[in-house]
Enzyme design. Structure first.
Site, mmCIF file in Angstrom:
data_model
loop_
_atom_site.group_PDB
_atom_site.id
_atom_site.type_symbol
_atom_site.label_atom_id
_atom_site.label_comp_id
_atom_site.label_asym_id
_atom_site.label_seq_id
_atom_site.Cartn_x
_atom_site.Cartn_y
_atom_site.Cartn_z
ATOM 1 N NE ARG A 166 -4.194 -1.573 0.346
ATOM 2 C CZ ARG A 166 -4.355 -2.867 0.071
ATOM 3 N NH1 ARG A 166 -3.392 -3.552 -0.517
ATOM 4 N NH2 ARG A 166 -5.494 -3.465 0.351
ATOM 5 C CB SER A 238 -8.635 -1.573 4.632
ATOM 6 O OG SER A 238 -9.023 -2.803 4.096
ATOM 7 C CD GLU A 334 -5.384 1.077 2.871
ATOM 8 O OE1 GLU A 334 -5.430 1.781 1.850
ATOM 9 O OE2 GLU A 334 -6.131 0.101 3.079
#
Ligand code: EPU
Length: 340
Positions: A166, A238, A334
């Protein structure tokens, strides 16, 4: 063309549905127009910047006191093709799932596991989006964009992008300096499928033959069963990353919690499931004001309606604290928090 607006409401430009305003809001539909805007508008150069695609991975906790730049650069082009590989360029403003659909329809593989991920193509390399055993970096050959400090067009090949879980060069070193305008993908025309993740294979087999379209349909149906549709319930997928810890830490936790999911994450490292940790800390389905932890996937925070960005952030702090207390693991967000 470029278009500049002021004191711009962002509520429908973020999937959490948070009310916040941007001091300036710029839309551009070509790389040249972005360069022209910055050449013609000196102040634009010194403002704080935020590149905003579909707003599916961020949380506004205040108004944004700077310039939001929203690329509307369209277009999907087949650059070349041989019996093995299709080389395709997509503009930063293309809706990601429409790109996936375009590829699947033509028999171009490599992105089918990433079906239905909200967002636009421009954010895909920045975030190195991933799902069901595939990360976008596996198909990204080149990232093209503009360095806003020098106003030069630059292209980065795969290894220069410094992709990680990510993350990428564009999220760290070049954050808010390099704006992605298009991405070149290398897609496979061979039947190479990635079906090892969780229940994916079983779902594909339930649908019939193993092919790109059925994999796409299976991913869509799994996602729809677990993840709230941002068009109906405000959320940003998320909220936290899955924590990566050293092997001894994972082994130690596993002794106390034998059913804890653990995935290999490179030499000496293990990835834990943040959703599992949050659930075990008692947060799954629980509310805090107008914010709540999704009842089918604890990694997702939802806006039950009318939540402020601060409320959602406060809930995330409570979760971080409780997981830290219980497991001695510090969760990392995130989503990008804007305005702190
Ligand atoms: N789990 C729980 N309780 C929960 C949620 C998960 O026990 O409430 C357990 C599951 O049973 C499973 C494990 O945790 O054993 C992993 O769960 P899942 O397969 O649902 O995936 P995830 O690790 O929670 C990641 C991505 C998702 C992606 C899925 C599927 C991150 C931060 N998230 O979630 O990506 O869709 O895998 O590949 O890596 C996103 O980034 O926005 C996103 C949705």
């Amino acid at each position: 063309m470029y278009h500049l607006q002021h004191d711009f409401p962002l509520k429908s430009n973020n999937t959490f549905g948070i009310s916040a305003n941007a001091k300036h809001y710029l839309t551009v539909d070509s790389p040249d127009d972005l360069i022209r805007f910055f050449k013609e508008n000196n102040p634009g150069k010194n403002e704080k910047r935020l590149f905003l695609g579909a707003g599916s991975n961020l949380l506004f906790i205040n108004n944004f006191d700077g310039i939001v730049i929203h690329p509307e650069i369209d277009g999907i082009h087949l650059i070349s093709e041989n019996p093995d590989v299709a080389v395709v360029e997509a503009g930063a403003g293309v809706v990601w799932d429409q790109f996936v659909e375009w590829c699947v329809e033509r028999g171009f593989g490599g992105v089918e596991n990433l079906s239905l991920i909200p967002g636009n193509v421009g954010a895909v390399p920045v975030q190195n989006i991933g799902a069901y055993g595939t990360e976008a970096e596996s198909v990204i050959a080149e990232v093209i964009g503009i360095n806003l400090d020098t106003l030069e067009i630059k292209s980065f090949n795969h290894s220069e992008c410094q992709f990680g879980y990510r993350t990428s060069l564009f999220k760290v070193e070049l954050k808010e300096r390099f704006m992605v305008t298009s991405v070149i993908f290398h897609l496979t025309k061979q039947t190479e499928f990635q079906l090892e993740y969780g229940a994916l294979k079983a779902e594909v087999c339930r649908l019939g033959e193993i092919n790109l379209q059925n994999i796409r349909n299976a991913v869509i149906s799994i996602r729809e069963s677990k993840l709230p549709d941002p068009a109906k319930v405000g959320n940003a997928g998320s909220f936290f990353k899955n924590p990566i810890v050293s092997e001894p830490i994972a082994t130690d936790l596993k002794k106390s919690y034998p059913d804890m999911p653990v995935y290999p994450a490179g030499e000496g490292l293990e990835k834990l499931a943040a959703g599992w940790l949050i659930e075990k800390a008692g947060w799954k389905g629980r509310s805090f004001g107008n914010a709540a932890v999704h009842d089918k996937q604890a990694l997702v925070i939802i806006n039950k309606g009318g939540a402020s960005g601060k409320e959602i952030f406060e809930l995330s702090e409570k979760i971080v604290n409780d997981v830290l207390q219980k497991f001695n693991i510090e969760l990392e967000r995130e989503v990008l928090v804007i305005g702190n």
